[in-house]
Design a protein around this motif. Structure first.
Motif, PDB file in Angstrom:
ATOM      1  N   LEU A  47       9.457  -5.651   3.414  1.00  0.00           N
ATOM      2  CA  LEU A  47       9.360  -4.839   2.199  1.00  0.00           C
ATOM      3  C   LEU A  47      10.630  -4.945   1.354  1.00  0.00           C
ATOM      4  CD1 LEU A  47       7.657  -1.672   3.697  1.00  0.00           C
ATOM      5  CD2 LEU A  47       6.617  -3.290   2.098  1.00  0.00           C
ATOM      6  N   LEU A  48      11.776  -4.955   2.000  1.00  0.00           N
ATOM      7  CA  LEU A  48      13.046  -5.023   1.274  1.00  0.00           C
ATOM      8  C   LEU A  48      13.273  -6.379   0.612  1.00  0.00           C
ATOM      9  CD1 LEU A  48      15.356  -3.081   3.752  1.00  0.00           C
ATOM     10  CD2 LEU A  48      14.565  -2.315   1.497  1.00  0.00           C
ATOM     11  N   GLU A  49      12.548  -7.389   1.058  1.00  0.00           N
ATOM     12  CA  GLU A  49      12.666  -8.727   0.460  1.00  0.00           C
ATOM     13  C   GLU A  49      11.812  -8.901  -0.789  1.00  0.00           C
ATOM     14  OE1 GLU A  49      14.793 -11.210   1.252  1.00  0.00           O
ATOM     15  OE2 GLU A  49      15.667  -9.679   2.544  1.00  0.00           O
ATOM     16  N   LEU A  50      10.942  -7.948  -1.063  1.00  0.00           N
ATOM     17  CA  LEU A  50      10.104  -8.051  -2.260  1.00  0.00           C
ATOM     18  C   LEU A  50      10.976  -7.942  -3.512  1.00  0.00           C
ATOM     19  CD1 LEU A  50       7.101  -5.791  -1.211  1.00  0.00           C
ATOM     20  CD2 LEU A  50       7.151  -8.294  -1.310  1.00  0.00           C
ATOM     21  N   PRO A  51      10.803  -8.840  -4.472  1.00  0.00           N
ATOM     22  CA  PRO A  51      11.630  -8.812  -5.685  1.00  0.00           C
ATOM     23  C   PRO A  51      11.599  -7.466  -6.405  1.00  0.00           C
ATOM     24  CG  PRO A  51      10.381 -10.849  -5.599  1.00  0.00           C
ATOM     25  CD  PRO A  51       9.894  -9.983  -4.473  1.00  0.00           C
TER      26      PRO A  51
ATOM     27  N   GLY B 151       0.811  -1.210   0.000  1.00  0.00           N
ATOM     28  CA  GLY B 151       0.000   0.000   0.000  1.00  0.00           C
ATOM     29  C   GLY B 151       0.841   1.256   0.000  1.00  0.00           C
ATOM     30  N   LEU B 152       0.172   2.374   0.043  1.00  0.00           N
ATOM     31  CA  LEU B 152       0.837   3.676   0.002  1.00  0.00           C
ATOM     32  C   LEU B 152       1.828   3.850   1.159  1.00  0.00           C
ATOM     33  CD1 LEU B 152       1.161   6.482  -1.250  1.00  0.00           C
ATOM     34  CD2 LEU B 152      -0.783   7.230   0.136  1.00  0.00           C
ATOM     35  N   LEU B 153       1.409   3.513   2.364  1.00  0.00           N
ATOM     36  CA  LEU B 153       2.303   3.672   3.509  1.00  0.00           C
ATOM     37  C   LEU B 153       3.521   2.754   3.383  1.00  0.00           C
ATOM     38  CD1 LEU B 153       2.846   5.154   6.119  1.00  0.00           C
ATOM     39  CD2 LEU B 153       1.454   3.451   7.320  1.00  0.00           C
ATOM     40  N   ASP B 154       3.331   1.558   2.847  1.00  0.00           N
ATOM     41  CA  ASP B 154       4.461   0.652   2.606  1.00  0.00           C
ATOM     42  C   ASP B 154       5.474   1.320   1.673  1.00  0.00           C
ATOM     43  OD1 ASP B 154       3.370  -1.605   4.046  1.00  0.00           O
ATOM     44  OD2 ASP B 154       2.057  -1.974   2.342  1.00  0.00           O
ATOM     45  N   LEU B 155       4.967   1.921   0.611  1.00  0.00           N
ATOM     46  CA  LEU B 155       5.852   2.586  -0.355  1.00  0.00           C
ATOM     47  C   LEU B 155       6.613   3.747   0.277  1.00  0.00           C
ATOM     48  CD1 LEU B 155       3.553   2.585  -3.498  1.00  0.00           C
ATOM     49  CD2 LEU B 155       5.544   1.136  -3.068  1.00  0.00           C
ATOM     50  N   VAL B 156       5.921   4.525   1.075  1.00  0.00           N
ATOM     51  CA  VAL B 156       6.575   5.669   1.724  1.00  0.00           C
ATOM     52  C   VAL B 156       7.644   5.179   2.701  1.00  0.00           C
ATOM     53  CG1 VAL B 156       6.219   7.638   3.274  1.00  0.00           C
ATOM     54  CG2 VAL B 156       4.617   7.215   1.406  1.00  0.00           C
ATOM     55  N   VAL B 157       7.336   4.151   3.466  1.00  0.00           N
ATOM     56  CA  VAL B 157       8.299   3.623   4.436  1.00  0.00           C
ATOM     57  C   VAL B 157       9.519   3.048   3.722  1.00  0.00           C
ATOM     58  CG1 VAL B 157       8.673   1.752   6.114  1.00  0.00           C
ATOM     59  CG2 VAL B 157       6.698   3.251   6.331  1.00  0.00           C
ATOM     60  N   VAL B 158       9.308   2.263   2.679  1.00  0.00           N
ATOM     61  CA  VAL B 158      10.457   1.640   2.013  1.00  0.00           C
ATOM     62  C   VAL B 158      11.303   2.672   1.269  1.00  0.00           C
ATOM     63  CG1 VAL B 158       9.484   0.928  -0.232  1.00  0.00           C
ATOM     64  CG2 VAL B 158      11.195  -0.488   0.884  1.00  0.00           C
ATOM     65  N   THR B 159      10.690   3.689   0.690  1.00  0.00           N
ATOM     66  CA  THR B 159      11.505   4.694   0.007  1.00  0.00           C
ATOM     67  C   THR B 159      12.231   5.594   1.000  1.00  0.00           C
ATOM     68  OG1 THR B 159       9.592   6.164  -0.243  1.00  0.00           O
ATOM     69  CG2 THR B 159      10.131   4.752  -2.104  1.00  0.00           C
ATOM     70  N   THR B 160      11.655   5.799   2.153  1.00  0.00           N
ATOM     71  CA  THR B 160      12.270   6.670   3.164  1.00  0.00           C
ATOM     72  C   THR B 160      13.354   5.957   3.960  1.00  0.00           C
ATOM     73  OG1 THR B 160      10.197   7.885   3.377  1.00  0.00           O
ATOM     74  CG2 THR B 160      11.758   8.112   5.176  1.00  0.00           C
ATOM     75  N   LEU B 161      13.122   4.715   4.322  1.00  0.00           N
ATOM     76  CA  LEU B 161      14.018   4.027   5.249  1.00  0.00           C
ATOM     77  C   LEU B 161      14.828   2.888   4.641  1.00  0.00           C
ATOM     78  CD1 LEU B 161      11.588   3.888   8.296  1.00  0.00           C
ATOM     79  CD2 LEU B 161      13.472   5.478   7.938  1.00  0.00           C
ATOM     80  N   SER B 162      14.656   2.615   3.354  1.00  0.00           N
ATOM     81  CA  SER B 162      15.287   1.442   2.751  1.00  0.00           C
ATOM     82  C   SER B 162      16.814   1.447   2.860  1.00  0.00           C
ATOM     83  CB  SER B 162      14.883   1.310   1.282  1.00  0.00           C
ATOM     84  OG  SER B 162      15.266   2.463   0.567  1.00  0.00           O
ATOM     85  N   HIS B 163      17.416   2.605   2.865  1.00  0.00           N
ATOM     86  CA  HIS B 163      18.881   2.673   2.899  1.00  0.00           C
ATOM     87  C   HIS B 163      19.418   2.977   4.290  1.00  0.00           C
ATOM     88  CE1 HIS B 163      18.951   2.178  -1.352  1.00  0.00           C
ATOM     89  NE2 HIS B 163      18.148   3.208  -1.517  1.00  0.00           N
ATOM     90  N   TYR B 164      18.708   2.515   5.305  1.00  0.00           N
ATOM     91  CA  TYR B 164      19.140   2.815   6.670  1.00  0.00           C
ATOM     92  C   TYR B 164      20.520   2.232   6.969  1.00  0.00           C
ATOM     93  CZ  TYR B 164      17.938  -1.895   8.293  1.00  0.00           C
ATOM     94  OH  TYR B 164      17.895  -3.246   8.483  1.00  0.00           O
ATOM     95  N   LYS B 165      20.851   1.082   6.393  1.00  0.00           N
ATOM     96  CA  LYS B 165      22.171   0.482   6.652  1.00  0.00           C
ATOM     97  C   LYS B 165      23.290   1.352   6.066  1.00  0.00           C
ATOM     98  CE  LYS B 165      20.621  -4.289   6.948  1.00  0.00           C
ATOM     99  NZ  LYS B 165      20.676  -5.630   6.359  1.00  0.00           N
ATOM    100  N   ALA B 166      23.037   1.936   4.905  1.00  0.00           N
ATOM    101  CA  ALA B 166      24.031   2.833   4.306  1.00  0.00           C
ATOM    102  C   ALA B 166      24.198   4.084   5.165  1.00  0.00           C
ATOM    103  CB  ALA B 166      23.608   3.204   2.881  1.00  0.00           C
TER     104      ALA B 166
END
Length: 155
Positions: free
Chosen positions: A122-126, A82-97
């Protein structure tokens, strides 16, 4: 209860849920992301203040995630993102970097287990894996951004 009243109640519940969703999308972007960028682009006392604000905002999000996922993170696949999933993954996906650049732990599985589980799922989604740049590219960019920002503020 009258049939019209049932429809109205259902409609109002949907409207409220959508408004809450928009609020949390805005919160993640405007509060969490912008504070995280301030942590990245500041130094010294200003950075310490930004780190504190970031963790406060993350704590607020952590509490809301308990309401969003009262039974824990369910299986997430590409069909139910959903929309919130997209916002979370685009905002926090590079937290390790970001953690690597800053030497700080930003997303801790012990402190924010639901957020960590949600983000990991979310990061495991192909599709997400394909869309995101490599860790090395992000680290290089973030180091460059930090260096240039700190250089321009000290000049």
């Amino acid at each position: 209860m009258k049939p019209g009243r049932i429809v109205l109640d259902f409609y109002l519940k949907i409207r409220i849920k959508k408004a809450q969703l928009r609020f949390w999308c805005s919160f993640v972007y405007k509060q969490v992301f912008e504070t995280m960028m301030l942590v990245l682009t500041s130094d010294g006392e200003e950075q310490e203040k930004a780190v504190k604000e970031f963790f406060e905002r993350l704590s607020t999000l952590k509490e809301e995630i308990k309401n969003i996922f009262p039974e824990g993170i369910q299986v997430i696949d590409q069909k139910n993102v959903g929309l919130l999933d997209l916002v979370v993954v685009t905002t926090l996906s590079h937290y390790k970097a970001r953690e690597e650049c800053l030497g700080l732990k930003l997303i801790d599985p012990e402190m924010t287990p639901l957020l960590f589980s949600w983000l990991t799922a979310l990061l495991e989604l192909p599709l997400v894996k394909e869309a995101l740049p490599t860790h090395e590219k992000v680290v290089g960019f973030l180091k460059y951004l930090r260096q240039e920002t700190l250089k321009s503020t000290s000049a």
